[in-house]
Design a protein around this motif. Structure first.
Motif, PDB file in Angstrom:
ATOM      1  N   ARG A 337       0.838  -1.100  -0.002  1.00 17.63           N
ATOM      2  CA  ARG A 337      -0.087   0.116  -0.041  1.00 17.63           C
ATOM      3  C   ARG A 337       0.827   1.203   0.048  1.00 17.63           C
ATOM      4  O   ARG A 337       0.564   2.368  -0.638  1.00 17.63           O
ATOM      5  CB  ARG A 337      -0.963  -0.033   1.244  1.00 17.63           C
ATOM      6  N   SER A 338       1.908   1.239   0.681  1.00 21.88           N
ATOM      7  CA  SER A 338       2.529   2.689   0.905  1.00 21.88           C
ATOM      8  C   SER A 338       3.690   2.705  -0.413  1.00 21.88           C
ATOM      9  O   SER A 338       3.931   3.945  -0.521  1.00 21.88           O
ATOM     10  CB  SER A 338       3.538   2.452   2.235  1.00 21.88           C
ATOM     11  N   HIS A 339       3.818   1.489  -1.088  1.00 22.84           N
ATOM     12  CA  HIS A 339       4.552   1.721  -2.444  1.00 22.84           C
ATOM     13  C   HIS A 339       3.577   1.967  -3.750  1.00 22.84           C
ATOM     14  O   HIS A 339       4.141   2.225  -4.723  1.00 22.84           O
ATOM     15  CB  HIS A 339       5.474   0.441  -2.617  1.00 22.84           C
ATOM     16  N   GLY A 340       2.239   1.647  -3.193  1.00 27.66           N
ATOM     17  CA  GLY A 340       1.722   1.956  -4.501  1.00 27.66           C
ATOM     18  C   GLY A 340       1.482   0.760  -5.437  1.00 27.66           C
ATOM     19  O   GLY A 340       0.976   0.948  -6.802  1.00 27.66           O
ATOM     20  N   VAL A 341       1.615  -0.339  -4.880  1.00 24.42           N
ATOM     21  CA  VAL A 341       1.819  -1.653  -5.830  1.00 24.42           C
ATOM     22  C   VAL A 341       0.366  -2.437  -5.698  1.00 24.42           C
ATOM     23  O   VAL A 341      -0.168  -2.448  -4.602  1.00 24.42           O
ATOM     24  CB  VAL A 341       2.724  -2.651  -5.121  1.00 24.42           C
ATOM     25  N   LYS A 342      -0.027  -2.488  -6.774  1.00 23.01           N
ATOM     26  CA  LYS A 342      -1.364  -3.228  -6.951  1.00 23.01           C
ATOM     27  C   LYS A 342      -1.169  -4.789  -6.362  1.00 23.01           C
ATOM     28  O   LYS A 342      -0.108  -5.503  -6.621  1.00 23.01           O
ATOM     29  CB  LYS A 342      -1.990  -3.318  -8.388  1.00 23.01           C
ATOM     30  N   TYR A 343      -1.976  -5.121  -5.329  1.00 25.14           N
ATOM     31  CA  TYR A 343      -1.660  -6.686  -5.070  1.00 25.14           C
ATOM     32  C   TYR A 343      -3.063  -7.212  -4.785  1.00 25.14           C
ATOM     33  O   TYR A 343      -4.063  -6.685  -4.901  1.00 25.14           O
ATOM     34  CB  TYR A 343      -1.082  -6.735  -3.625  1.00 25.14           C
ATOM     35  N   TYR A 344      -3.037  -8.612  -4.516  1.00 20.20           N
ATOM     36  CA  TYR A 344      -4.162  -9.379  -4.256  1.00 20.20           C
ATOM     37  C   TYR A 344      -3.851 -10.273  -3.134  1.00 20.20           C
ATOM     38  O   TYR A 344      -3.181 -11.230  -3.121  1.00 20.20           O
ATOM     39  CB  TYR A 344      -4.759 -10.072  -5.352  1.00 20.20           C
ATOM     40  N   ARG A 345      -4.380 -10.063  -1.993  1.00 20.58           N
ATOM     41  CA  ARG A 345      -4.403 -10.907  -0.502  1.00 20.58           C
ATOM     42  C   ARG A 345      -5.139 -11.948  -1.034  1.00 20.58           C
ATOM     43  O   ARG A 345      -6.276 -11.978  -0.412  1.00 20.58           O
ATOM     44  CB  ARG A 345      -4.556 -10.123   0.500  1.00 20.58           C
ATOM     45  N   ALA A 346      -4.554 -13.115  -1.427  1.00 16.94           N
ATOM     46  CA  ALA A 346      -5.404 -14.153  -1.550  1.00 16.94           C
ATOM     47  C   ALA A 346      -5.505 -15.380  -0.299  1.00 16.94           C
ATOM     48  O   ALA A 346      -6.557 -16.057  -0.406  1.00 16.94           O
ATOM     49  CB  ALA A 346      -4.677 -15.200  -2.631  1.00 16.94           C
ATOM     50  N   SER A 347      -5.042 -14.883   0.733  1.00 19.72           N
ATOM     51  CA  SER A 347      -5.076 -15.552   1.885  1.00 19.72           C
ATOM     52  C   SER A 347      -5.678 -14.718   3.103  1.00 19.72           C
ATOM     53  O   SER A 347      -4.698 -13.714   3.454  1.00 19.72           O
ATOM     54  CB  SER A 347      -3.847 -16.534   2.257  1.00 19.72           C
ATOM     55  N   GLY A 348      -6.458 -15.050   3.893  1.00 16.41           N
ATOM     56  CA  GLY A 348      -6.582 -14.093   5.113  1.00 16.41           C
ATOM     57  C   GLY A 348      -7.308 -12.882   4.728  1.00 16.41           C
ATOM     58  O   GLY A 348      -7.309 -12.437   3.676  1.00 16.41           O
ATOM     59  N   SER A 349      -7.772 -12.020   5.711  1.00 18.05           N
ATOM     60  CA  SER A 349      -8.180 -10.786   5.653  1.00 18.05           C
ATOM     61  C   SER A 349      -7.231  -9.769   5.828  1.00 18.05           C
ATOM     62  O   SER A 349      -6.105  -9.991   6.676  1.00 18.05           O
ATOM     63  CB  SER A 349      -9.420 -10.543   6.648  1.00 18.05           C
ATOM     64  N   SER A 350      -7.435  -8.597   5.430  1.00 19.16           N
ATOM     65  CA  SER A 350      -6.474  -7.393   5.768  1.00 19.16           C
ATOM     66  C   SER A 350      -6.458  -7.240   7.311  1.00 19.16           C
ATOM     67  O   SER A 350      -7.484  -7.219   7.812  1.00 19.16           O
ATOM     68  CB  SER A 350      -6.922  -6.060   5.146  1.00 19.16           C
ATOM     69  N   VAL A 351      -5.348  -6.878   7.834  1.00 20.43           N
ATOM     70  CA  VAL A 351      -5.284  -6.844   9.297  1.00 20.43           C
ATOM     71  C   VAL A 351      -6.471  -6.007   9.850  1.00 20.43           C
ATOM     72  O   VAL A 351      -6.948  -5.993  10.747  1.00 20.43           O
ATOM     73  CB  VAL A 351      -4.065  -6.290   9.663  1.00 20.43           C
ATOM     74  N   ILE A 352      -6.430  -4.465   8.933  1.00 20.81           N
ATOM     75  CA  ILE A 352      -7.492  -3.788   9.360  1.00 20.81           C
ATOM     76  C   ILE A 352      -9.029  -3.946   9.472  1.00 20.81           C
ATOM     77  O   ILE A 352      -9.906  -3.336   9.970  1.00 20.81           O
ATOM     78  CB  ILE A 352      -7.267  -2.181   8.910  1.00 20.81           C
ATOM     79  N   ASN A 353      -9.033  -5.083   8.904  1.00 20.57           N
ATOM     80  CA  ASN A 353     -10.658  -5.518   8.786  1.00 20.57           C
ATOM     81  C   ASN A 353     -10.679  -6.694   9.614  1.00 20.57           C
ATOM     82  O   ASN A 353     -11.798  -7.124   9.736  1.00 20.57           O
ATOM     83  CB  ASN A 353     -10.763  -6.161   7.396  1.00 20.57           C
TER      84      ASN A 353
END
Length: 568
Positions: A337-353
C-alpha cells in the motif's frame, strides 16, 4: 491425443488396470487424466467417473475431457467432488434430497448441545473434534466427553432432519458397506490429488475398486500437506498400490520450473524418509535464478520483496510472495500500500478488517477528533457490559464524556466500572491533546499499550500488534493513514502481486516467487511434523517458474530447509 503425451503420461493413459500415477509438480497430471478419460470414452460401453477435491477443479476437468472426447459422451461421464458424488448416492431416484445443515445451522446446534451438556467449550473448538470423529467413520471411544458430544450433536441433526457436510461421505460409505447403497456403475474411476484423501475418501475409492471399476489414482506423496485434515499421503498411495496390485508410474517430467529451482527443491524433499523415490527432470532446462537473502527485520524483508518484484510485474510477469501463515503477510500488505503496488491478498483478511484492527482504527480516529461515536465498542474491549453503557448513555446522550466518580456511581454503575471509565477517559484526553499537537507517534504508542492491556488471547494480540505495525509505517494524521489503508487496491488481476500462504499456493504457479520468513520456528512450525513441514516448503519452492528468492530475518535462525536446499 497420445502424440501430445510423454512416454510416462502415455503409459498411464493406455493402462487398463489399476494404476498409481505419481506426478511431480508441474507434471501435466490434469492433461494426462483428461486424455485417459477421453480414450476410455471412445469405447461405447465405458462409463467413466472423475473425482477431484474442489467444484472448480471438477468443472475444469469435465470440460477438458469433453473437449477431447466430444459432447456425445456426456451421458457416460460423471465428474464431481467426493462429497457431491456421495450426496447423489444418498438420494434414491425420484426421492427427496437430504437437507444439508449450513455453517450457521451447525454452529447453532453445537452451541445448544454444548449448553445442554454443561461443557465449557466454544462451538468453533468443537467443529474439528466432530470432523475428526466423522473422518474416522463415526467411531469414538464410549464414555469419553467427545463421544457424549458427538452423539448429542448427531441426535440434534436427526431431530432437525439434517445432515452435515461430513455426513455425506460417512453415510455413503456406510451404506455401500451395508449393501444399502450401490457403488456407481462405472467401468473406470479416475481420482486426482489422491495423496489428499482421508480415510473416508480412501474407503469410497476402495469400495468402487472392489465393485469392479478400474481405478487410476494420480497424486504426489511429496505434496501431501494436509495431515492435519487426516490426509493419508504416502501411506494411502502405498496401501492402494499393494492392496490392488496397481501399476506404479512416475511422472517425473516437470514442465514448470527451471532446473535450478527444481534441483534445489529436490535437495530439500529427499530428506524425508517415508516417500516414493522419484527421478525429476526439468523439461525447461537451465536459466532460472535462485537466491537467499537475509534482512534486519520483517519490514526490511517486505520492502525488498516488493521493490524486487515491482518491475517484474510492470513487465507483465506473474509474481507472488508466499508465507507460512497469514499473519506474516500483514507487513507485506502494508508495504504494498505504501509503495502503491497493486496486490491481491489471496489468503486471510487485511489486518485492519479484523475485529481488533477495526477497533484500533476507530479509537485512533476518535483520538484525532475525526469521530465522536464508536466508544461503546472501545469500552467493551476493556470489559464494560452493555448494561453499564446504557446507563451512561441515558445520562450523557450519544457522546460519552468524563464525569466525577461519585456522579457515575450515582447513575448506577459500580465503583470498579466508574474507576475504569474515568481512567480510560483520562487516557483519551491525553491522546487527543497529543494529536492536536501532531504528536501522532506518541498517541499511537499509548493506544497500543492500552489495547494490549485488555487483549484476550494470542490471536487478538497479533491483530493489535499487526495493526500498529501497519499504521506506524505510514505518515500523516491517523484519518489519512486509515483512509489510505482502506483504498480498494486489493483485487485479483493479472498485474497484481499475489500475497498468499504456502498451503493456499498449492496447485498454482508464478514466474517469480519470493518465500518470506523461512526461519526456524516459522517453517518448520514446531506444532507440525517435520516431514509435513518439509513437504509444505517443497510445494512453495515448486510454485516458481523462473526465479525463486528465499528470505529470512536476523532475529531467527535460518530454516533447516533453506540449508538443505544448498542455495547460496
Amino acid at each position: 491425443m497420445l502424440d501430445k503425451l510423454n512416454p510416462q503420461q502415455r503409459e498411464v493413459a493406455q493402462l487398463r488396470r489399476h494404476c498409481v500415477a505419481i506426478a511431480c509438480p508441474g507434471a501435466g497430471k490434469t492433461k494426462t487424466i483428461a486424455t485417459k478419460a477421453a480414450l476410455l470414452l471412445a469405447d461405447p460401453s465405458a462409463i467413466v467417473c472423475a473425482v477431484t477435491f474442489s467444484k472448480d477443479a471438477a468443472v475444469e476437468l469435465r470440460e477438458r475431457i469433453l473437449t477431447l472426447a466430444g459432447a456425445t459422451v456426456k451421458k457416460r461421464l460423471i465428474a464431481g467432488t467426493f462429497h457431491s458424488l456421495a450426496f447423489k448416492q444418498l438420494t434414491p431416484p425420484g426421492g427427496r434430497k437430504r437437507d444439508i445443515a449450513s455453517d450457521g445451522d451447525r454452529m447453532g446446534l453445537l452451541a445448544r448441545v454444548i449448553a445442554e451438556l454443561g461443557l465449557e467449550w466454544k462451538p468453533e473448538e468443537v467443529v474439528p473434534v466432530i470432523e475428526r470423529i466423522k473422518t474416522n467413520f463415526g467411531r469414538v471411544e464410549a464414555g469419553m466427553a467427545d463421544a457424549q458430544l458427538y452423539n448429542a450433536y448427531q441426535e440434534a441433526l436427526t431431530r432437525n432432519g439434517k445432515i452435515d457436510f461430513q455426513d455425506m461421505l460417512r453415510l455413503s460409505v456406510a451404506g455401500m458397506e451395508a449393501g444399502e447403497i450401490q457403488p456407481y456403475r462405472i467401468t473406470d474411476l479416475l481420482v486426482d490429488e489422491f495423496q489428499d484423501t482421508d480415510p473416508l475418501q480412501y474407503r469410497w475409492v476402495e469400495l468402487h475398486a472392489k465393485a469392479g471399476a478400474n481405478v487410476t489414482v494420480v497424486g504426489d506423496d511429496d505434496q501431501s500437506i494436509y495431515g492435519f485434515r487426516a490426509a493419508l499421503g504416502f501411506r494411502g498411495m502405498e496401501n492402494f498400490a499393494k492392496t490392488f496390485d496397481a501399476q506404479r508410474v512416475v511422472l517425473g517430467s516437470n514442465y514448470r520450473c527451471r532446473s535450478e529451482i527444481l534441483s534445489a527443491a529436490d535437495s530439500v524433499i529427499r530428506n524425508n524418509v517415508d516417500r516414493i523415490p522419484k527421478l525429476l527432470h526439468a523439461e525447461r532446462g537451465i536459466g532460472g535464478a535462485v537466491a537467499t537473502r537475509r534482512f534486519e527485520d520483517e519490514y526490511g524483508d517486505a520492502v525488498a520483496a516488493v521493490e524486487a518484484l515491482q518491475p517484474m510485474l510492470a513487465a507483465g510477469r506473474s509474481c507472488a510472495i508466499l508465507a507460512r501463515t497469514n499473519r506474516i503477510l500483514d507487513p507485506i500488505e502494508a508495504v504494498c500500500r505504501s509503495h502503491g503496488v497493486k496486490y491481491y491478498r489471496a489468503s486471510g483478511s487485511s489486518v485492519i478488517n479484523r475485529p481488533q484492527g477495526a477497533l484500533m482504527c476507530n479509537l485512533l480516529e476518535i483520538a484525532e477528533g475525526r469521530k465522536t461515536n464508536g466508544l461503546d465498542a472501545v469500552l467493551g474491549h476493556m470489559g464494560m457490559g452493555s448494561g453499564d453503557l446504557m446507563v451512561l448513555h441515558r445520562d450523557m446522550g450519544a457522546a460519552l464524556v468524563q464525569r466525577q466518580k461519585k456522579d457515575l456511581v450515582a447513575l448506577g454503575v459500580s465503583e470498579e466500572t466508574a474507576t475504569a471509565y474515568r481512567g480510560f477517559m483520562k487516557r483519551l484526553a491525553e491522546w487527543q491533546a497529543l494529536c492536536e499537537r501532531q504528536f501522532y507517534s506518541l498517541a499511537l504508542e499509548g493506544v497500543l499499550e492500552w489495547m494490549m492491556t485488555y487483549a484476550k488471547g494470542d490471536q487478538a494480540i497479533r491483530a493489535i500488534q499487526g495493526t500498529y505495525d501497519v499504521i506506524s509505517r505510514l505518515n500523516g494524521p491517523f484519518s489519512e493513514r486509515i483512509e489510505f489503508l482502506r483504498r480498494d487496491n486489493n483485487q485479483p488481476a493479472a498485474d497484481a502481486l499475489v500475497l498468499t500462504t504456502m498451503h493456499s499456493s498449492k496447485g498454482l504457479e508464478w514466474d517469480h516467487v519470493w518465500i518470506t520468513r523461512a526461519e526456524e520456528g516459522v517453517v518448520p512450525d514446531e506444532k507440525s511434523a517435520e516431514s509435513e513441514e518439509r513437504r509444505l516448503f517443497y510445494v512453495a519452492m515448486t510454485r516458481a517458474r523462473d526465479s525463486l528468492t528465499i528470505a529470512t530475518i536476523k532475529k531467527n535462525a535460518v530454516s533447516r530447509f533453506v540449508i538443505e536446499s544448498a542455495i547460496p
